[in-house]
Design a protein around this motif. Structure first.
Motif, mmCIF file in Angstrom:
data_model
loop_
_atom_site.group_PDB
_atom_site.id
_atom_site.type_symbol
_atom_site.label_atom_id
_atom_site.label_comp_id
_atom_site.label_asym_id
_atom_site.label_seq_id
_atom_site.Cartn_x
_atom_site.Cartn_y
_atom_site.Cartn_z
ATOM 1 N N THR A 5 0.846 -1.184 0.000
ATOM 2 C CA THR A 5 0.000 0.000 0.000
ATOM 3 C C THR A 5 0.883 1.237 0.000
ATOM 4 O OG1 THR A 5 -1.643 -1.175 1.293
ATOM 5 C CG2 THR A 5 -1.862 1.193 1.200
ATOM 6 N N ALA A 6 0.577 2.173 -0.882
ATOM 7 C CA ALA A 6 1.334 3.419 -0.932
ATOM 8 C C ALA A 6 0.349 4.563 -1.062
ATOM 9 C CB ALA A 6 2.294 3.417 -2.112
ATOM 10 N N GLY A 7 0.589 5.658 -0.353
ATOM 11 C CA GLY A 7 -0.336 6.777 -0.385
ATOM 12 C C GLY A 7 0.205 7.951 -1.156
ATOM 13 N N THR A 8 -0.693 8.746 -1.685
ATOM 14 C CA THR A 8 -0.362 10.014 -2.309
ATOM 15 C C THR A 8 -1.341 11.024 -1.743
ATOM 16 O OG1 THR A 8 -1.896 9.860 -4.155
ATOM 17 C CG2 THR A 8 0.254 8.801 -4.447
ATOM 18 N N GLU A 9 -1.207 12.263 -2.151
ATOM 19 C CA GLU A 9 -2.155 13.247 -1.641
ATOM 20 C C GLU A 9 -3.544 13.073 -2.259
ATOM 21 O OE1 GLU A 9 -1.280 17.211 -3.991
ATOM 22 O OE2 GLU A 9 0.545 16.436 -3.076
ATOM 23 N N GLY A 18 -5.127 -4.641 -6.372
ATOM 24 C CA GLY A 18 -4.971 -4.150 -7.736
ATOM 25 C C GLY A 18 -5.857 -2.974 -8.047
ATOM 26 N N MET A 19 -6.066 -2.102 -7.074
ATOM 27 C CA MET A 19 -6.918 -0.943 -7.319
ATOM 28 C C MET A 19 -6.338 0.315 -6.673
ATOM 29 S SD MET A 19 -10.273 -1.165 -4.867
ATOM 30 C CE MET A 19 -10.625 -2.880 -5.070
ATOM 31 N N TYR A 20 -6.723 1.434 -7.222
ATOM 32 C CA TYR A 20 -6.329 2.736 -6.705
ATOM 33 C C TYR A 20 -7.587 3.412 -6.175
ATOM 34 C CZ TYR A 20 -4.040 7.257 -6.364
ATOM 35 O OH TYR A 20 -3.499 8.427 -5.890
ATOM 36 N N THR A 21 -7.538 3.867 -4.937
ATOM 37 C CA THR A 21 -8.684 4.536 -4.324
ATOM 38 C C THR A 21 -8.394 6.029 -4.207
ATOM 39 O OG1 THR A 21 -9.134 2.556 -3.024
ATOM 40 C CG2 THR A 21 -10.208 4.577 -2.316
ATOM 41 N N PHE A 22 -9.276 6.841 -4.761
ATOM 42 C CA PHE A 22 -9.153 8.296 -4.660
ATOM 43 C C PHE A 22 -9.860 8.754 -3.393
ATOM 44 C CE2 PHE A 22 -8.756 7.437 -9.144
ATOM 45 C CZ PHE A 22 -7.726 8.279 -9.531
ATOM 46 N N SER A 23 -9.259 9.714 -2.716
ATOM 47 C CA SER A 23 -9.834 10.229 -1.477
ATOM 48 C C SER A 23 -10.273 11.667 -1.646
ATOM 49 C CB SER A 23 -8.802 10.170 -0.347
ATOM 50 O OG SER A 23 -8.388 8.854 -0.151
ATOM 51 N N GLU A 24 -11.303 12.023 -0.891
ATOM 52 C CA GLU A 24 -11.759 13.398 -0.826
ATOM 53 C C GLU A 24 -12.024 13.696 0.648
ATOM 54 O OE1 GLU A 24 -14.584 16.160 -3.483
ATOM 55 O OE2 GLU A 24 -15.526 14.327 -2.774
ATOM 56 N N GLY A 26 -10.150 13.007 3.040
ATOM 57 C CA GLY A 26 -9.704 11.874 3.831
ATOM 58 C C GLY A 26 -10.588 10.642 3.776
ATOM 59 N N LYS A 27 -11.636 10.675 2.967
ATOM 60 C CA LYS A 27 -12.549 9.529 2.857
ATOM 61 C C LYS A 27 -12.551 9.011 1.423
ATOM 62 C CE LYS A 27 -15.571 11.073 6.519
ATOM 63 N NZ LYS A 27 -16.914 11.390 6.934
ATOM 64 N N PRO A 28 -12.696 7.686 1.229
ATOM 65 C CA PRO A 28 -12.740 7.153 -0.132
ATOM 66 C C PRO A 28 -13.880 7.775 -0.932
ATOM 67 C CG PRO A 28 -12.591 5.387 1.493
ATOM 68 C CD PRO A 28 -12.822 6.655 2.249
ATOM 69 N N ALA A 29 -13.553 8.216 -2.160
ATOM 70 C CA ALA A 29 -14.558 8.867 -3.000
ATOM 71 C C ALA A 29 -14.759 8.135 -4.323
ATOM 72 C CB ALA A 29 -14.156 10.314 -3.269
ATOM 73 N N ALA A 30 -13.733 7.447 -4.813
ATOM 74 C CA ALA A 30 -13.824 6.732 -6.087
ATOM 75 C C ALA A 30 -12.696 5.715 -6.137
ATOM 76 C CB ALA A 30 -13.707 7.709 -7.256
ATOM 77 N N ALA A 31 -12.805 4.766 -7.075
ATOM 78 C CA ALA A 31 -11.766 3.750 -7.207
ATOM 79 C C ALA A 31 -11.569 3.382 -8.662
ATOM 80 C CB ALA A 31 -12.135 2.507 -6.398
ATOM 81 N N LEU A 32 -10.319 3.118 -9.004
ATOM 82 C CA LEU A 32 -9.987 2.530 -10.297
ATOM 83 C C LEU A 32 -9.815 1.047 -10.045
ATOM 84 C CD1 LEU A 32 -7.302 4.968 -11.761
ATOM 85 C CD2 LEU A 32 -9.633 4.647 -12.534
ATOM 86 N N ILE A 33 -10.574 0.235 -10.779
ATOM 87 C CA ILE A 33 -10.513 -1.206 -10.575
ATOM 88 C C ILE A 33 -10.238 -1.888 -11.907
ATOM 89 C CG2 ILE A 33 -12.047 -1.177 -8.575
ATOM 90 C CD1 ILE A 33 -14.301 -2.139 -10.430
ATOM 91 N N PRO A 34 -9.735 -3.110 -11.883
ATOM 92 C CA PRO A 34 -9.514 -3.835 -13.141
ATOM 93 C C PRO A 34 -10.843 -4.053 -13.869
ATOM 94 C CG PRO A 34 -8.438 -4.950 -11.296
ATOM 95 C CD PRO A 34 -9.293 -3.861 -10.723
ATOM 96 N N THR A 35 -10.793 -4.087 -15.198
ATOM 97 C CA THR A 35 -12.017 -4.274 -15.975
ATOM 98 C C THR A 35 -12.690 -5.606 -15.663
ATOM 99 O OG1 THR A 35 -10.725 -5.092 -17.842
ATOM 100 C CG2 THR A 35 -11.337 -2.762 -17.867
ATOM 101 N N SER A 36 -11.913 -6.624 -15.317
ATOM 102 C CA SER A 36 -12.527 -7.911 -14.957
ATOM 103 C C SER A 36 -13.389 -7.762 -13.710
ATOM 104 C CB SER A 36 -11.454 -8.974 -14.731
ATOM 105 O OG SER A 36 -10.583 -8.584 -13.686
ATOM 106 N N GLU A 37 -12.934 -6.944 -12.771
ATOM 107 C CA GLU A 37 -13.705 -6.680 -11.554
ATOM 108 C C GLU A 37 -14.977 -5.897 -11.895
ATOM 109 O OE1 GLU A 37 -13.858 -7.159 -7.348
ATOM 110 O OE2 GLU A 37 -12.350 -7.884 -8.739
ATOM 111 N N LEU A 38 -14.850 -4.928 -12.787
ATOM 112 C CA LEU A 38 -16.007 -4.140 -13.224
ATOM 113 C C LEU A 38 -17.039 -5.038 -13.896
ATOM 114 C CD1 LEU A 38 -17.489 -1.465 -13.742
ATOM 115 C CD2 LEU A 38 -16.141 -1.244 -15.838
ATOM 116 N N GLU A 39 -16.586 -5.930 -14.777
ATOM 117 C CA GLU A 39 -17.502 -6.840 -15.458
ATOM 118 C C GLU A 39 -18.242 -7.716 -14.454
ATOM 119 O OE1 GLU A 39 -14.774 -8.710 -18.119
ATOM 120 O OE2 GLU A 39 -14.863 -7.062 -19.565
#
Length: 84
Positions: A5-9, A18-24, A26-39
């Motif tokens: 796990t690595a954090g950014t601002e 295998g996903m990136y979670t965007f924060s707003e 300090g709380k999760p607001a959105a996530a990038l997930i693999p297309t297989s997970e989306l399907e």
């Protein structure tokens, strides 16, 4: 990245998931997930969308009534309310 796990601002990368979670704020607001997970999520949503009306249809909630009959009954109730 060598750490799981690595954090950014803007958010956090979770290598094991295998996903990136965007924060707003300090709380999760959105996530990038693999297309297989989306399907898979979309497939599950379709299954749920189909199952809900089928379950409602299977569970009897009393006698059915035609729309016109129902509307006539409502109008009659309204007339009684106005008269009283």
């Amino acid at each position: 990245m060598t750490t799981p796990t690595a954090g950014t601002e803007m958010g956090t990368w979770n290598a094991s998931a295998g996903m990136y979670t965007f924060s707003e704020y300090g709380k999760p607001a959105a996530a990038l997930i693999p297309t297989s997970e989306l399907e898979e999520l979309q497939r599950l949503q379709v299954e749920a969308d189909v199952a809900e009306p089928r379950a409602r249809e299977a569970a009897s909630s009393g006698p059915s009534m035609a729309h016109d009959e129902f509307m006539a009954q409502l109008e009659e109730e309204d007339r009684r309310e106005v008269a009283s």
